[in-house]
Write an enzyme that holds these catalytic residues in place. Sequence first.
Site, PDB file in Angstrom:
ATOM      1  N   ARG A  89       0.814  -1.206   0.000  1.00  0.00           N
ATOM      2  CA  ARG A  89       0.000   0.000   0.000  1.00  0.00           C
ATOM      3  C   ARG A  89       0.847   1.255   0.000  1.00  0.00           C
ATOM      4  O   ARG A  89       0.306   2.364  -0.006  1.00  0.00           O
ATOM      5  CB  ARG A  89      -0.805   0.039   1.289  1.00  0.00           C
ATOM      6  CG  ARG A  89      -2.238  -0.255   1.107  1.00  0.00           C
ATOM      7  CD  ARG A  89      -2.870  -0.141   2.454  1.00  0.00           C
ATOM      8  NE  ARG A  89      -3.606  -1.342   2.694  1.00  0.00           N
ATOM      9  CZ  ARG A  89      -4.925  -1.400   2.680  1.00  0.00           C
ATOM     10  NH1 ARG A  89      -5.635  -0.345   2.506  1.00  0.00           N
ATOM     11  NH2 ARG A  89      -5.528  -2.536   2.876  1.00  0.00           N
ATOM     12  N   ARG A 128     -21.736  -1.920   3.994  1.00  0.00           N
ATOM     13  CA  ARG A 128     -21.132  -3.234   4.297  1.00  0.00           C
ATOM     14  C   ARG A 128     -21.485  -3.706   5.706  1.00  0.00           C
ATOM     15  O   ARG A 128     -21.453  -2.941   6.664  1.00  0.00           O
ATOM     16  CB  ARG A 128     -19.616  -3.170   4.153  1.00  0.00           C
ATOM     17  CG  ARG A 128     -18.958  -4.493   4.571  1.00  0.00           C
ATOM     18  CD  ARG A 128     -17.530  -4.621   4.153  1.00  0.00           C
ATOM     19  NE  ARG A 128     -16.729  -3.490   4.554  1.00  0.00           N
ATOM     20  CZ  ARG A 128     -15.504  -3.266   4.105  1.00  0.00           C
ATOM     21  NH1 ARG A 128     -14.960  -4.080   3.235  1.00  0.00           N
ATOM     22  NH2 ARG A 128     -14.838  -2.225   4.532  1.00  0.00           N
ATOM     23  N   ARG A 161     -17.770  -2.897  10.370  1.00  0.00           N
ATOM     24  CA  ARG A 161     -16.364  -2.763  10.735  1.00  0.00           C
ATOM     25  C   ARG A 161     -16.165  -1.410  11.417  1.00  0.00           C
ATOM     26  O   ARG A 161     -16.787  -0.425  11.037  1.00  0.00           O
ATOM     27  CB  ARG A 161     -15.504  -2.846   9.464  1.00  0.00           C
ATOM     28  CG  ARG A 161     -14.753  -4.148   9.345  1.00  0.00           C
ATOM     29  CD  ARG A 161     -14.141  -4.349   7.999  1.00  0.00           C
ATOM     30  NE  ARG A 161     -13.193  -3.312   7.601  1.00  0.00           N
ATOM     31  CZ  ARG A 161     -12.464  -3.364   6.488  1.00  0.00           C
ATOM     32  NH1 ARG A 161     -12.576  -4.394   5.684  1.00  0.00           N
ATOM     33  NH2 ARG A 161     -11.626  -2.401   6.194  1.00  0.00           N
TER      34      ARG A 161
HETATM   35  P1  AP5 Z   1      -8.400  -3.554   4.461  1.00  0.00           P
HETATM   36  O1  AP5 Z   1      -9.143  -4.541   5.237  1.00  0.00           O
HETATM   37  O2  AP5 Z   1      -7.558  -4.010   3.346  1.00  0.00           O
HETATM   38  O3  AP5 Z   1      -9.433  -2.429   3.984  1.00  0.00           O
HETATM   39  P2  AP5 Z   1      -9.524  -1.506   2.685  1.00  0.00           P
HETATM   40  O4  AP5 Z   1      -8.347  -1.480   1.788  1.00  0.00           O
HETATM   41  O5  AP5 Z   1      -9.992  -0.198   3.182  1.00  0.00           O
HETATM   42  O6  AP5 Z   1     -10.539  -2.235   1.800  1.00  0.00           O
HETATM   43  P3  AP5 Z   1     -11.890  -2.857   2.231  1.00  0.00           P
HETATM   44  O7  AP5 Z   1     -11.686  -4.186   2.850  1.00  0.00           O
HETATM   45  O8  AP5 Z   1     -12.697  -1.868   2.980  1.00  0.00           O
HETATM   46  O9  AP5 Z   1     -12.589  -2.980   0.804  1.00  0.00           O
HETATM   47  P4  AP5 Z   1     -12.541  -4.139  -0.267  1.00  0.00           P
HETATM   48  O10 AP5 Z   1     -11.920  -3.607  -1.487  1.00  0.00           O
HETATM   49  O11 AP5 Z   1     -12.027  -5.417   0.287  1.00  0.00           O
HETATM   50  O12 AP5 Z   1     -14.100  -4.259  -0.567  1.00  0.00           O
HETATM   51  P5  AP5 Z   1     -15.141  -5.429  -0.260  1.00  0.00           P
HETATM   52  O13 AP5 Z   1     -14.932  -6.566  -1.201  1.00  0.00           O
HETATM   53  O14 AP5 Z   1     -15.246  -5.724   1.172  1.00  0.00           O
HETATM   54  O15 AP5 Z   1      -7.452  -2.703   5.453  1.00  0.00           O
HETATM   55  C1  AP5 Z   1      -7.993  -2.173   6.635  1.00  0.00           C
HETATM   56  C2  AP5 Z   1      -6.966  -1.368   7.374  1.00  0.00           C
HETATM   57  O16 AP5 Z   1      -5.869  -2.207   7.771  1.00  0.00           O
HETATM   58  C3  AP5 Z   1      -6.303  -0.237   6.581  1.00  0.00           C
HETATM   59  O17 AP5 Z   1      -7.082   0.949   6.579  1.00  0.00           O
HETATM   60  C4  AP5 Z   1      -4.981  -0.064   7.359  1.00  0.00           C
HETATM   61  O18 AP5 Z   1      -5.222   0.609   8.558  1.00  0.00           O
HETATM   62  C5  AP5 Z   1      -4.629  -1.502   7.695  1.00  0.00           C
HETATM   63  N1  AP5 Z   1      -3.790  -2.108   6.652  1.00  0.00           N
HETATM   64  C6  AP5 Z   1      -4.120  -3.157   5.857  1.00  0.00           C
HETATM   65  N2  AP5 Z   1      -3.126  -3.432   4.991  1.00  0.00           N
HETATM   66  C7  AP5 Z   1      -2.136  -2.539   5.242  1.00  0.00           C
HETATM   67  C8  AP5 Z   1      -0.873  -2.290   4.670  1.00  0.00           C
HETATM   68  N3  AP5 Z   1      -0.439  -3.021   3.638  1.00  0.00           N
HETATM   69  N4  AP5 Z   1      -0.124  -1.284   5.188  1.00  0.00           N
HETATM   70  C9  AP5 Z   1      -0.561  -0.546   6.222  1.00  0.00           C
HETATM   71  N5  AP5 Z   1      -1.760  -0.706   6.798  1.00  0.00           N
HETATM   72  C10 AP5 Z   1      -2.553  -1.704   6.319  1.00  0.00           C
HETATM   73  O19 AP5 Z   1     -16.481  -4.682  -0.747  1.00  0.00           O
HETATM   74  C11 AP5 Z   1     -16.989  -3.580  -0.025  1.00  0.00           C
HETATM   75  C12 AP5 Z   1     -18.511  -3.651  -0.003  1.00  0.00           C
HETATM   76  O20 AP5 Z   1     -19.006  -3.498  -1.336  1.00  0.00           O
HETATM   77  C13 AP5 Z   1     -19.050  -4.989   0.492  1.00  0.00           C
HETATM   78  O21 AP5 Z   1     -20.196  -4.747   1.264  1.00  0.00           O
HETATM   79  C14 AP5 Z   1     -19.396  -5.748  -0.777  1.00  0.00           C
HETATM   80  O22 AP5 Z   1     -20.476  -6.597  -0.553  1.00  0.00           O
HETATM   81  C15 AP5 Z   1     -19.747  -4.631  -1.753  1.00  0.00           C
HETATM   82  N6  AP5 Z   1     -19.353  -4.916  -3.131  1.00  0.00           N
HETATM   83  C16 AP5 Z   1     -18.162  -5.444  -3.543  1.00  0.00           C
HETATM   84  N7  AP5 Z   1     -18.150  -5.548  -4.878  1.00  0.00           N
HETATM   85  C17 AP5 Z   1     -19.344  -5.050  -5.315  1.00  0.00           C
HETATM   86  C18 AP5 Z   1     -19.930  -4.883  -6.604  1.00  0.00           C
HETATM   87  N8  AP5 Z   1     -19.270  -5.233  -7.723  1.00  0.00           N
HETATM   88  N9  AP5 Z   1     -21.153  -4.325  -6.692  1.00  0.00           N
HETATM   89  C19 AP5 Z   1     -21.825  -3.958  -5.571  1.00  0.00           C
HETATM   90  N10 AP5 Z   1     -21.345  -4.109  -4.314  1.00  0.00           N
HETATM   91  C20 AP5 Z   1     -20.114  -4.651  -4.198  1.00  0.00           C
HETATM   92 MG    MG Z   2     -11.204  -6.030   2.122  1.00  0.00          MG
END
Ligand code: AP5
Ligand code: MG
Length: 217
Positions: A89, A128, A161
């Site tokens: 990231r 979500r 979350r």
């Molecule tokens: P992390 O858990 O990775 O969160 P994020 O990057 O903010 O991404 P999300 O998990 O929120 O989203 P996603 O893309 O997985 O979407 P999802 O499939 O769930 O990281 C969390 C935290 O950890 C960071 O903020 C940081 O603090 C720390 N961290 C992690 N990695 C790090 C690193 N490398 N370095 C430093 N810190 C780190 O989908 C979202 C929603 O949309 C769901 O409800 C789903 O049902 C819906 N959805 C998905 N696709 C569709 C679609 N095509 N159409 C309609 N709805 C959809």
């Molecule tokens: Mg995720």
Amino acid sequence: MLNIILMGPPGAGKGTQATRIIDAFHIPHISTGDIFRENISKGTELGKKAKAIIEAGGLVPDDLTIGLVKDRLSQDDCKEGYLLDGFPRTLAQAEALKAMGPEIGRPVTLVIDITVPDEVLKERIGGRRVCPKCGASYNIHSMKPVQEGICDRCGAELIQRKDDNPESFMVRLQNYYEQTAPLVAFYEKEGIYHHFDGMVGLEKVTEQVAELLKANR
Ligand code: AP5
Ligand code: MG
């Protein structure tokens, strides 16, 4: 070899697509976010260090994150491929991964980037709901459980979350644009970058990604 990075802004569908990809390609799903959340719920030292940062939407320091990923990628189940979700990231993480790949004999072969407009991300994150027991993920707009607020898979009560509030989301989005988006150029230069439009529909994204993976395995 499918040594994959899945990148994209918060709510792009990384976790959702990862679950579908690993079912079809049988490689381990390594989500740094999931690993941190598991450590937080178990109250480990790492969890204690990461909790407040994550809940506020910040990034966990590179040194903690890089070491954790190196250990995980070195495990036996990653020898036939892996899917990294949410790592790297930052540029420092990308450089570290580039160095550790050959060292452990598992260099990244494909980068999959899924993008979605900001206003859609905000709506997805707001909608979500996740299962605290089995980790299943739902959405009150697009992926409703059969019974409102209850996990289809295990019957537990769904929760939001801690970082899925408007303030933390804005911090996550800003970090994404400032720290993570520059990795696009980094991986384009490596010749392994592939972009996917996350707005074409859940099934279609999976289909398009699967096509790329089949051609590269
Ligand atoms: P992390 O858990 O990775 O969160 P994020 O990057 O903010 O991404 P999300 O998990 O929120 O989203 P996603 O893309 O997985 O979407 P999802 O499939 O769930 O990281 C969390 C935290 O950890 C960071 O903020 C940081 O603090 C720390 N961290 C992690 N990695 C790090 C690193 N490398 N370095 C430093 N810190 C780190 O989908 C979202 C929603 O949309 C769901 O409800 C789903 O049902 C819906 N959805 C998905 N696709 C569709 C679609 N095509 N159409 C309609 N709805 C959809
Ligand atoms: Mg995720």
